[in-house]
Motif scaffolding. Structure first.
Motif, PDB file in Angstrom:
ATOM      1  N   ALA A  80       0.834  -1.206   0.000  1.00  0.00           N
ATOM      2  CA  ALA A  80       0.000   0.000   0.000  1.00  0.00           C
ATOM      3  C   ALA A  80       0.867   1.254   0.000  1.00  0.00           C
ATOM      4  CB  ALA A  80      -0.930   0.001   1.209  1.00  0.00           C
ATOM      5  N   ALA A  81       1.984   1.196   0.721  1.00  0.00           N
ATOM      6  CA  ALA A  81       2.907   2.333   0.729  1.00  0.00           C
ATOM      7  C   ALA A  81       3.537   2.520  -0.648  1.00  0.00           C
ATOM      8  CB  ALA A  81       3.983   2.111   1.789  1.00  0.00           C
ATOM      9  N   LEU A  82       3.912   1.417  -1.303  1.00  0.00           N
ATOM     10  CA  LEU A  82       4.477   1.486  -2.645  1.00  0.00           C
ATOM     11  C   LEU A  82       3.488   2.096  -3.630  1.00  0.00           C
ATOM     12  CD1 LEU A  82       6.730   0.729  -4.677  1.00  0.00           C
ATOM     13  CD2 LEU A  82       5.642  -1.509  -4.893  1.00  0.00           C
ATOM     14  N   ALA A  83       2.218   1.730  -3.467  1.00  0.00           N
ATOM     15  CA  ALA A  83       1.178   2.238  -4.364  1.00  0.00           C
ATOM     16  C   ALA A  83       0.701   3.633  -3.973  1.00  0.00           C
ATOM     17  CB  ALA A  83      -0.003   1.274  -4.379  1.00  0.00           C
ATOM     18  N   ARG A  84       1.184   4.120  -2.817  1.00  0.00           N
ATOM     19  CA  ARG A  84       0.728   5.417  -2.282  1.00  0.00           C
ATOM     20  C   ARG A  84      -0.798   5.432  -2.157  1.00  0.00           C
ATOM     21  NH1 ARG A  84       4.703   9.911  -5.209  1.00  0.00           N
ATOM     22  NH2 ARG A  84       6.660   8.844  -4.706  1.00  0.00           N
ATOM     23  N   TRP A  85      -1.300   4.318  -1.625  1.00  0.00           N
ATOM     24  CA  TRP A  85      -2.743   4.138  -1.444  1.00  0.00           C
ATOM     25  C   TRP A  85      -3.078   4.422   0.018  1.00  0.00           C
ATOM     26  CZ3 TRP A  85      -5.336  -1.270  -1.008  1.00  0.00           C
ATOM     27  CH2 TRP A  85      -6.723  -1.126  -0.998  1.00  0.00           C
ATOM     28  N   ARG A  86      -3.609   5.595   0.254  1.00  0.00           N
ATOM     29  CA  ARG A  86      -3.826   6.044   1.623  1.00  0.00           C
ATOM     30  C   ARG A  86      -4.832   5.177   2.368  1.00  0.00           C
ATOM     31  NH1 ARG A  86      -4.074  12.667   0.891  1.00  0.00           N
ATOM     32  NH2 ARG A  86      -1.941  12.906   0.064  1.00  0.00           N
ATOM     33  N   ILE A  87      -5.922   4.828   1.716  1.00  0.00           N
ATOM     34  CA  ILE A  87      -6.921   3.974   2.368  1.00  0.00           C
ATOM     35  C   ILE A  87      -6.294   2.619   2.701  1.00  0.00           C
ATOM     36  CG2 ILE A  87      -9.092   2.731   2.031  1.00  0.00           C
ATOM     37  CD1 ILE A  87     -10.080   5.074   0.387  1.00  0.00           C
ATOM     38  N   GLY A  88      -5.489   2.100   1.784  1.00  0.00           N
ATOM     39  CA  GLY A  88      -4.810   0.835   2.031  1.00  0.00           C
ATOM     40  C   GLY A  88      -3.848   0.903   3.204  1.00  0.00           C
ATOM     41  N   LEU A  89      -3.149   2.048   3.314  1.00  0.00           N
ATOM     42  CA  LEU A  89      -2.253   2.223   4.452  1.00  0.00           C
ATOM     43  C   LEU A  89      -3.006   2.195   5.775  1.00  0.00           C
ATOM     44  CD1 LEU A  89       0.117   5.008   3.061  1.00  0.00           C
ATOM     45  CD2 LEU A  89       0.803   2.692   3.724  1.00  0.00           C
ATOM     46  N   LEU A  90      -4.130   2.898   5.825  1.00  0.00           N
ATOM     47  CA  LEU A  90      -4.945   2.910   7.036  1.00  0.00           C
ATOM     48  C   LEU A  90      -5.488   1.519   7.334  1.00  0.00           C
ATOM     49  CD1 LEU A  90      -6.354   4.425   9.321  1.00  0.00           C
ATOM     50  CD2 LEU A  90      -8.217   4.969   7.709  1.00  0.00           C
ATOM     51  N   TRP A  91      -5.981   0.858   6.295  1.00  0.00           N
ATOM     52  CA  TRP A  91      -6.500  -0.499   6.432  1.00  0.00           C
ATOM     53  C   TRP A  91      -5.417  -1.440   6.948  1.00  0.00           C
ATOM     54  CZ3 TRP A  91      -8.898  -3.460   1.617  1.00  0.00           C
ATOM     55  CH2 TRP A  91      -9.502  -4.637   2.066  1.00  0.00           C
TER      56      TRP A  91
END
Length: 352
Positions: A80-91
């Motif tokens: 998620a960090a690699l994808a810069r996916w904020r919702i994924g990071l929180l999840w």
């Protein structure tokens, strides 16, 4: 307005539309999709754990190795960090926190009240169809347990224990004599009285042991069926039988009066961990506590020995009523079996 200006429209927050779109969507979609897949799996298992349910196949099998969920949770967080996916990071942070939360040992660990009146060393060892018997005998000679619980002790195993362990030291036994995994034996230095064991597909003998000072203790070998896909109902039913047996220790009997503790030890291969609701139900009766948890070894793996120790899981337990304290729980490698033996020192305390 020229064509260049017309082409560069803006979003409501003032950013150029092309840049705003990049801010909203993950930059590396494959990484984001893989992170979502991993997090979905981890979240589902944690959801069953939170709901106090063992669910259906493959949930019970995965719950047995719940600490392993740290790996996919961390991997998903990195993706998620690699994808810069904020919702994924929180999840990912929430999922990782959920796994970490349930790594905590389960059950009470307070010390019993009253003076110590008797000590008993307990050893439980699944010898895998009797194959590990010879090495178990070596461990018994070294550890010198007062009570030895041996699941999967076939006819040959039973005979070997009788022949190799001096009758002067281990004159008493309670056994379910059978072939293969159905055989189980309790060998004891302490005087044993006959008692009915808990019913099960595999042998689960029981008895009443007499400790120093004449204190009577119910003892029960545990070996319910494993949670295989087509046997989940049997697994739950047999663990429920052990739960009911444990609950009797809390209710007491007519000689001691209602609500008094009837001293009890249940030991063996439970085919369940603290992350299974069916096992926690046994602890939640208030009738017994996990001796390994009391002595600080709640997550020490006992099976399978084929895996590097930290990667295994603890399905072999010694449970005792709250009038026992526990210390020095340790797991031993036994050759030719897929289980480690558990040895723990228990001390019975007299209720004031």
């Amino acid at each position: 307005m020229d064509s260049a200006t017309a082409a560069e429209t803006t979003s409501q927050d003032g950013w150029p539309e092309s840049q705003a779109e990049g801010r909203r969507r993950p930059r590396h979609r494959p990484s984001a999709w893989l992170a979502a897949l991993l997090l979905s799996g981890v979240t589902a298992i944690i959801g069953f754990r939170l709901a106090d349910s063992d669910g259906f196949t493959p949930v019970p099998q995965i719950l047995a190795f719940l600490p392993w969920l740290l790996a996919p949770a961390i991997a998903a967080l990195l993706l998620a960090a690699l994808a810069r996916w904020r919702i994924g990071l929180l999840w990912g942070v929430i999922a990782l926190g959920g796994v970490a939360w349930f790594l905590e040992p389960y059950g009470k660990a307070d010390d019993p009240r009253g003076p110590a009146v008797a000590d008993v060393r307990v050893m439980a060892s699944n010898v895998e169809f009797g194959k590990g018997t010879q090495d178990l005998i070596k461990a018994v000679r070294k550890e010198k347990p007062d009570l030895l619980f041996v699941p999967e002790c076939d006819y040959a195993c039973s005979d070997l224990l009788r022949d190799e362990l001096p009758r002067s030291e281990y004159p008493y036994r309670s056994a379910s004599e059978a072939s293969g995994a159905e055989g189980s034996v309790i060998v004891s230095k302490l005087r044993l009285k006959k008692a009915n064991g808990v019913a099960g597909t595999l042998g689960m003998p029981g008895a009443v042991a007499e400790l120093k000072g004449g204190h009577q203790v119910r003892i029960q070998l545990a070996h319910p069926m494993p949670p295989l896909p087509k046997q989940l109902g049997t697994w739950r039913t047999e663990l429920a039988g052990l739960r009911d047996y444990a609950a009797e220790g809390r209710r007491g009997d007519g000689n001691k009066g209602k609500g008094q503790v009837k001293s009890t030890i249940i030991a063996g291969d439970f085919n369940a961990t603290q992350d299974h609701a069916a096992f926690r139900d046994i602890l939640d009766t208030g009738g017994v506590r996990d001796a390994a948890r009391l002595s600080g070894s709640a997550r020490t793996p006992s099976w399978p020995t084929a895996l590097f120790s930290p990667l295994g899981t603890q399905i072999d337990h010694v449970l005792a009523t709250p009038d026992f304290s526990a210390r020095d729980a340790h797991f031993l490698d036994i050759d030719n079996t897929d289980h480690r033996a558990l040895v723990v020192d228990l001390t019975l305390h007299k209720n004031r």
